[in-house]
Design a protein around this motif. Sequence first.
Motif, PDB file in Angstrom:
ATOM      1  N   PRO A  23      -4.352  -1.590  -6.512  1.00  0.00           N
ATOM      2  CA  PRO A  23      -3.641  -0.730  -5.750  1.00  0.00           C
ATOM      3  C   PRO A  23      -2.403  -1.231  -4.912  1.00  0.00           C
ATOM      4  CG  PRO A  23      -5.698  -1.477  -4.787  1.00  0.00           C
ATOM      5  CD  PRO A  23      -5.792  -2.010  -6.103  1.00  0.00           C
ATOM      6  N   GLU A  24      -1.716  -0.572  -4.507  1.00  0.00           N
ATOM      7  CA  GLU A  24      -0.538  -1.054  -3.463  1.00  0.00           C
ATOM      8  C   GLU A  24      -0.677  -0.514  -2.213  1.00  0.00           C
ATOM      9  OE1 GLU A  24       2.022  -2.844  -4.352  1.00  0.00           O
ATOM     10  OE2 GLU A  24       1.894  -3.277  -6.228  1.00  0.00           O
ATOM     11  N   PRO A  25      -0.577  -1.354  -1.185  1.00  0.00           N
ATOM     12  CA  PRO A  25      -0.935  -0.660   0.284  1.00  0.00           C
ATOM     13  C   PRO A  25       0.361   0.110   0.679  1.00  0.00           C
ATOM     14  CG  PRO A  25       0.139  -2.954   0.468  1.00  0.00           C
ATOM     15  CD  PRO A  25      -0.106  -2.744  -0.977  1.00  0.00           C
ATOM     16  N   GLY A  26      -0.010   1.441   1.150  1.00  0.00           N
ATOM     17  CA  GLY A  26       0.895   2.417   1.707  1.00  0.00           C
ATOM     18  C   GLY A  26       1.220   2.059   3.021  1.00  0.00           C
ATOM     19  N   PRO A  27       1.988   3.087   3.668  1.00  0.00           N
ATOM     20  CA  PRO A  27       2.236   2.689   5.045  1.00  0.00           C
ATOM     21  C   PRO A  27       1.318   2.710   5.975  1.00  0.00           C
ATOM     22  CG  PRO A  27       3.748   4.314   3.771  1.00  0.00           C
ATOM     23  CD  PRO A  27       2.668   4.001   3.040  1.00  0.00           C
ATOM     24  N   GLY A  28       1.194   1.581   6.786  1.00  0.00           N
ATOM     25  CA  GLY A  28      -0.254   1.795   7.737  1.00  0.00           C
ATOM     26  C   GLY A  28      -1.498   1.113   6.988  1.00  0.00           C
ATOM     27  N   GLN A  29      -1.245   0.696   6.000  1.00  0.00           N
ATOM     28  CA  GLN A  29      -2.406   0.071   5.215  1.00  0.00           C
ATOM     29  C   GLN A  29      -2.404  -1.427   5.086  1.00  0.00           C
ATOM     30  OE1 GLN A  29      -2.582   2.340   1.433  1.00  0.00           O
ATOM     31  NE2 GLN A  29      -4.347   3.595   2.293  1.00  0.00           N
ATOM     32  N   LEU A  30      -3.422  -1.811   4.709  1.00  0.00           N
ATOM     33  CA  LEU A  30      -3.748  -3.333   4.255  1.00  0.00           C
ATOM     34  C   LEU A  30      -4.267  -3.535   2.912  1.00  0.00           C
ATOM     35  CD1 LEU A  30      -5.264  -4.985   7.318  1.00  0.00           C
ATOM     36  CD2 LEU A  30      -3.074  -5.162   6.875  1.00  0.00           C
ATOM     37  N   LEU A  31      -3.607  -4.373   2.346  1.00  0.00           N
ATOM     38  CA  LEU A  31      -4.389  -4.747   0.869  1.00  0.00           C
ATOM     39  C   LEU A  31      -5.423  -5.856   1.321  1.00  0.00           C
ATOM     40  CD1 LEU A  31      -4.579  -4.108  -2.089  1.00  0.00           C
ATOM     41  CD2 LEU A  31      -2.794  -6.006  -2.463  1.00  0.00           C
TER      42      LEU A  31
END
Length: 323
Positions: A23-31
């Motif tokens: 998965p790719e982290p979206g805005p406001g997200q962490l991977l």
Amino acid sequence: MRAVITTEAGGPEVLALTDVPTPEPGPGQLLIAVTAAGVNRADILQRQGHYPPPPGESDLIGLEVSGHVAALGADVQGWAVGDACVALLAGGGYAEYVAVNAGQVTRPPEGIDLVSAAGIMEVAATVVSNLDAVRFRDGESILIHGGTGGIGMFAIQYAKAHGATVLTTAGSAEKLDLCLTLGADVALNYHDDWVAGVKDATEGRGVDVILDNMGAKYLTPNVRSLARLGRLVVIGLQGGTKGELNLNALLGKSATVTATSLRFRPAQEKAAIVARVATDVWPLIASGQITIAHQTRFPIEEIRAAHEQLGGGSNVGKVVVTF
């Protein structure tokens, strides 16, 4: 990346480790690069086809992980690649990488290694959020069902740290002794008349709060075990989904029955719960007032065995899978 999928609804044999897109982290997200993931009862229900993820969430199983930040989405502050972390998820934990809203991620407790930390967040968030929901106050009495499960072992210690009188249930002499060692004041065998045991222990008054993982099977005896103004919160359905509620008994005690699901709460609520766990629970772990539950650990390649362990009925504490 490697991840566990379900080929269909069914037993542990439907779990398969395979390659899926990272998965790719979206805005406001962490991977997060996952070190370990907790295995929970909800995971078994999802595998069986009874507990689908909320709309828009990963259909991979797994509600809690530990690991290191691998990448940051836009607008994320306070984190850097390589930071150790633990996260509360709505799904996706049985994978080498998971993307999650940054508010649902926090640092692990001080002095706790990442594999041990993988099995803390779900139980801590469940207990804290549900006791908050029923306005649990320091010094009250509480009955905790399933005292030697991951949630039960944490709840006993958390309630004692807040000055509670703790009653709990378990199914064997060995497990009852463990509950007492964890701090329970009264441990009752659920194969016996535990309702009478609650009445005896409370001199007929009943308990202020009940944390219940059984659902329908225990609905009537739970109501009988409540004190006046008592509150029953149902957090699991191991004993079925449909029961008969005697409203007259409830009315006579001015009591409350509620049920909650952590997984389906909005992201903002989950973020608030994670923050509360970090401020309230982590210091109790660091000080030794709460000890980490015994863990049975499996490499991710043995995910089927991990589910068999948790679903077999004899497990004590938490089950964790490692990457």
